[in-house]
Design a protein around this motif. Sequence first.
Motif, PDB file in Angstrom:
ATOM      1  N   SER A   8       0.843  -1.191   0.000  1.00  0.00           N
ATOM      2  CA  SER A   8       0.000   0.000   0.000  1.00  0.00           C
ATOM      3  C   SER A   8       0.882   1.248   0.000  1.00  0.00           C
ATOM      4  N   VAL A   9       0.240   2.423   0.129  1.00  0.00           N
ATOM      5  CA  VAL A   9       0.998   3.677   0.148  1.00  0.00           C
ATOM      6  C   VAL A   9       1.915   3.731   1.365  1.00  0.00           C
ATOM      7  N   GLN A  10       1.459   3.182   2.480  1.00  0.00           N
ATOM      8  CA  GLN A  10       2.271   3.181   3.698  1.00  0.00           C
ATOM      9  C   GLN A  10       3.297   2.048   3.711  1.00  0.00           C
ATOM     10  N   GLY A  11       3.328   1.250   2.665  1.00  0.00           N
ATOM     11  CA  GLY A  11       4.273   0.143   2.619  1.00  0.00           C
ATOM     12  C   GLY A  11       3.788  -1.101   3.328  1.00  0.00           C
ATOM     13  N   LYS A  12       2.516  -1.124   3.669  1.00  0.00           N
ATOM     14  CA  LYS A  12       1.973  -2.286   4.365  1.00  0.00           C
ATOM     15  C   LYS A  12       1.459  -3.320   3.358  1.00  0.00           C
ATOM     16  N   ARG A  13       1.226  -4.512   3.879  1.00  0.00           N
ATOM     17  CA  ARG A  13       0.737  -5.588   3.033  1.00  0.00           C
ATOM     18  C   ARG A  13      -0.697  -5.300   2.601  1.00  0.00           C
ATOM     19  N   VAL A  14      -0.989  -5.589   1.346  1.00  0.00           N
ATOM     20  CA  VAL A  14      -2.323  -5.400   0.804  1.00  0.00           C
ATOM     21  C   VAL A  14      -2.701  -6.676   0.041  1.00  0.00           C
ATOM     22  N   ILE A  15      -3.971  -7.014   0.065  1.00  0.00           N
ATOM     23  CA  ILE A  15      -4.431  -8.285  -0.508  1.00  0.00           C
ATOM     24  C   ILE A  15      -4.734  -8.107  -1.994  1.00  0.00           C
ATOM     25  N   PRO A  16      -4.135  -8.918  -2.871  1.00  0.00           N
ATOM     26  CA  PRO A  16      -4.495  -8.888  -4.303  1.00  0.00           C
ATOM     27  C   PRO A  16      -5.750  -9.721  -4.546  1.00  0.00           C
ATOM     28  N   THR A  17      -6.714  -9.160  -5.273  1.00  0.00           N
ATOM     29  CA  THR A  17      -7.973  -9.859  -5.543  1.00  0.00           C
ATOM     30  C   THR A  17      -8.030 -10.446  -6.948  1.00  0.00           C
ATOM     31  N   THR A  18      -7.178 -10.018  -7.845  1.00  0.00           N
ATOM     32  CA  THR A  18      -7.130 -10.581  -9.195  1.00  0.00           C
ATOM     33  C   THR A  18      -5.727 -10.396  -9.754  1.00  0.00           C
ATOM     34  N   VAL A  33      10.818  -7.313  -7.150  1.00  0.00           N
ATOM     35  CA  VAL A  33      10.954  -6.434  -5.986  1.00  0.00           C
ATOM     36  C   VAL A  33      10.133  -5.166  -6.156  1.00  0.00           C
ATOM     37  N   HIS A  34      10.399  -4.404  -7.209  1.00  0.00           N
ATOM     38  CA  HIS A  34       9.736  -3.117  -7.411  1.00  0.00           C
ATOM     39  C   HIS A  34       8.780  -3.209  -8.594  1.00  0.00           C
ATOM     40  N   THR A  35       7.693  -2.444  -8.481  1.00  0.00           N
ATOM     41  CA  THR A  35       6.710  -2.434  -9.561  1.00  0.00           C
ATOM     42  C   THR A  35       7.230  -1.611 -10.736  1.00  0.00           C
ATOM     43  N   LYS A  36       6.827  -2.001 -11.929  1.00  0.00           N
ATOM     44  CA  LYS A  36       7.201  -1.255 -13.131  1.00  0.00           C
ATOM     45  C   LYS A  36       6.185  -0.164 -13.429  1.00  0.00           C
ATOM     46  N   PHE A  37       4.889  -0.472 -13.228  1.00  0.00           N
ATOM     47  CA  PHE A  37       3.812   0.511 -13.374  1.00  0.00           C
ATOM     48  C   PHE A  37       2.934   0.419 -12.136  1.00  0.00           C
ATOM     49  N   HIS A  38       2.392   1.579 -11.747  1.00  0.00           N
ATOM     50  CA  HIS A  38       1.649   1.610 -10.491  1.00  0.00           C
ATOM     51  C   HIS A  38       0.596   2.708 -10.577  1.00  0.00           C
ATOM     52  N   CYS A  39      -0.644   2.358 -10.242  1.00  0.00           N
ATOM     53  CA  CYS A  39      -1.716   3.354 -10.141  1.00  0.00           C
ATOM     54  C   CYS A  39      -2.401   3.165  -8.797  1.00  0.00           C
ATOM     55  N   ARG A  40      -2.257   4.137  -7.890  1.00  0.00           N
ATOM     56  CA  ARG A  40      -2.711   3.982  -6.514  1.00  0.00           C
ATOM     57  C   ARG A  40      -4.224   4.055  -6.379  1.00  0.00           C
ATOM     58  N   GLN A  41      -4.859   4.911  -7.162  1.00  0.00           N
ATOM     59  CA  GLN A  41      -6.288   5.141  -7.003  1.00  0.00           C
ATOM     60  C   GLN A  41      -7.028   4.760  -8.280  1.00  0.00           C
ATOM     61  N   ALA A  42      -6.802   3.535  -8.730  1.00  0.00           N
ATOM     62  CA  ALA A  42      -7.496   3.076  -9.930  1.00  0.00           C
ATOM     63  C   ALA A  42      -8.979   2.878  -9.661  1.00  0.00           C
ATOM     64  N   HIS A  43      -9.304   2.313  -8.494  1.00  0.00           N
ATOM     65  CA  HIS A  43     -10.696   2.108  -8.098  1.00  0.00           C
ATOM     66  C   HIS A  43     -10.846   2.531  -6.638  1.00  0.00           C
ATOM     67  N   ALA A  44     -12.078   2.509  -6.156  1.00  0.00           N
ATOM     68  CA  ALA A  44     -12.347   2.945  -4.790  1.00  0.00           C
ATOM     69  C   ALA A  44     -11.675   1.994  -3.802  1.00  0.00           C
ATOM     70  N   SER A  45     -11.107   2.585  -2.748  1.00  0.00           N
ATOM     71  CA  SER A  45     -10.421   1.785  -1.742  1.00  0.00           C
ATOM     72  C   SER A  45     -11.423   0.946  -0.952  1.00  0.00           C
ATOM     73  N   GLY A  46     -11.028  -0.276  -0.633  1.00  0.00           N
ATOM     74  CA  GLY A  46     -11.890  -1.172   0.116  1.00  0.00           C
ATOM     75  C   GLY A  46     -12.797  -2.031  -0.741  1.00  0.00           C
ATOM     76  N   THR A  47     -12.721  -1.874  -2.069  1.00  0.00           N
ATOM     77  CA  THR A  47     -13.531  -2.695  -2.975  1.00  0.00           C
ATOM     78  C   THR A  47     -12.642  -3.721  -3.661  1.00  0.00           C
ATOM     79  N   ASP A  48     -13.258  -4.810  -4.099  1.00  0.00           N
ATOM     80  CA  ASP A  48     -12.519  -5.883  -4.761  1.00  0.00           C
ATOM     81  C   ASP A  48     -12.504  -5.648  -6.265  1.00  0.00           C
ATOM     82  N   THR A  49     -11.315  -5.394  -6.807  1.00  0.00           N
ATOM     83  CA  THR A  49     -11.167  -5.336  -8.264  1.00  0.00           C
ATOM     84  C   THR A  49     -11.285  -6.768  -8.784  1.00  0.00           C
ATOM     85  N   SER A  50     -12.346  -7.027  -9.540  1.00  0.00           N
ATOM     86  CA  SER A  50     -12.695  -8.413  -9.854  1.00  0.00           C
ATOM     87  C   SER A  50     -12.019  -8.947 -11.102  1.00  0.00           C
ATOM     88  N   CYS A  51     -11.524  -8.070 -11.995  1.00  0.00           N
ATOM     89  CA  CYS A  51     -10.939  -8.576 -13.238  1.00  0.00           C
ATOM     90  C   CYS A  51      -9.966  -7.567 -13.826  1.00  0.00           C
TER      91      CYS A  51
END
Length: 654
Positions: free
Chosen positions: A328-338, A366-384
């Motif tokens: 996440s932005v704070q460097g914490k673990r975040v769950i991937p949904t897809t 190790v590091h991401t090549k492309f990154h979009c922090r606010q692609a969808h609303a936080s707390g929702t499951d990106t399904s695909c």
Amino acid sequence: FFSPLVADAEMLGTPDPELASTMGFSGFGKKARTFDLEAMFEQTRRTAVERSRKVLEAREREKEDQTEKEFRIPYGASSVSASRATRPGSTITERAAVCSESEDNSNEALSGPSMQSQSSAKGPAEDTEGDDEDDDEEFIGPPLPPGFKDSDDDNDNDDTEEEDNNPVKKIPDSHEITLQHGTKTVSALGLDPSGARLITGGYDYDVKFWDFAGMDASLQAFRSLQPCECHQIKSLQYSSTGDVILVVSGNSQAKVLDRDGFPVMECIKGDQYIVDMTNTKGHTAMLNSGCWHPKIKEEFLTCSNDGTVRTWDVNNEKKHKSVFKPRSVQGKRVIPTTCTYSRDGKLIAAGCQDGSIQIWDRNMSVHTKFHCRQAHASGTDTSCLTFSYDGTVLASRGGDDTLKIWDIRQFKKPLNSADGLPSFFPMTDCCFSPDDKILVTGTSVKKGGGSGKLFFFYRETFQKLYEIEVTDASVVRCLWHPKLNQIMVGTGNGLAKVYYDPVKSQRGAKLCVVKTKRKERQAETLTQDYIITPHALPMFREPRQRSTRKQLEKDRLDPMKSHKPEPPVAGAGRGGRVGTHGVTLSSYIVKNIALDKTDDSNPREAILRHAKEAEENPYWVAPAYAKTQPKTVFAEVEPEDDETDKPEWKKRKI
């Protein structure tokens, strides 16, 4: 042609000469003649060429005579017309000779009218002007009517231009078939690369196999199994070669099956007590999604609630290949949904619960090549997440009821976005059309809240082109196969629908709808065997059965004969029936109590019931003492001591 007959005649011997002359064969009794097939073919070819040349010359003479008649003018210009008519005729004759010589050299027989006849049909003026053009072009068959070819090309061009201008006509939705998977949500769909087999998985833990070429109009699956026992199926996908299937379910171990459903490998489970997920050999929490590598047939990808995305090798089930950890932005673990691969397999993309889309290079974890922090609303499951066929555009289906399209080279802002697309399932799909111009997704509805729909958006402008009302339940999965040009849809009420067009689609559902439903044969075990006894007395003779079918129908109406016996109860008892004994102690006792029918209410009476019979017919004790003690001696009964005079501490306690 006659050599087999001659050979047979030689085997049978020499027949009568009169018979041979009558039948017309004078070669009986002689050696079979051998034919040189190459010489026969060569002679036939030369004859055909000679005939074609003669026909060509005759046609040219007719053309020459016709030309002379056309150019014959009554006011004295006949000599000029004759000279003009003679010149094309001589040219054609020379060309005919050259054509026949070239055909002799190339060993090809002349078939159909030649190019000279077509050129001469256009007139002498065109013939003299277009000599060079006639040498370059080849004409086969009779001459086409004027303007025919141009009009056909114009029609084809008009149709293609109309389809390009109206992409709705490319959607194959004129016909549909419905496959009944079950009663619960169809949460996974998979088609092999050739489009021959479809697999469906759902919340009822079942995976069903459908073979389009083997099904008839009844549309029944040829195999059903539960590969992950009591875990919901999250994802199903065939590999790039179509020989194995990836099964992702609600447990932490992905499975790989072969085409027939037999297990090939199962991923190892990681150690859940290790904090750093890189040091574990596998996932430690529920899986969310998975897919195959598009180029490497042994590699696949999974993501899990333990916060990791892992790649695996089919040949090594003991440990993963590599680990990717979204942050996440704070460097914490975040769950991937897809998760998914790019079309060339060089990039790995994951949609996370904090609304971000993170993309890694496959070789750098190790590091991401492309990154979009606010692609969808936080707390929702990106399904695909799915890449376009050209590999430059990424489409994302969010749990915030949106569908967005991104250019990964400019990943800060979406190219286009559509909202108002409700999604209640963590695996709602989106996919591109085979021509990469249309984007498809489904919508979810509550029970009794309308029909689930399939929406089609134009990729460039994100204009809604078309919509299909599928059923009165949510549309969860959608799949547009590029080879079949058919759309597969999984719904929330246990249906898998296939949309196709008889003209635009290939194979697939078209193969099974044309087959008639197989007639069910009645069970022949209902009829009793008929015993034939020809010498039996009339009183014991059974009447002969005339028709088996009539007897089957009678037995079917008989409730006693057509009653199916209940199978034995396996395991614990149910429905008022006692289960097999030995499973538990209580069932064993209940079973024995039910079988024991003796009356033990008064044991003395139960014993004295056999006293008279034992006295009259002694069997056990009396014969043993017959010699040594013929008269039975019983012990004397001693009177009980009176314990009333004894002290309290000496009295016997009862």
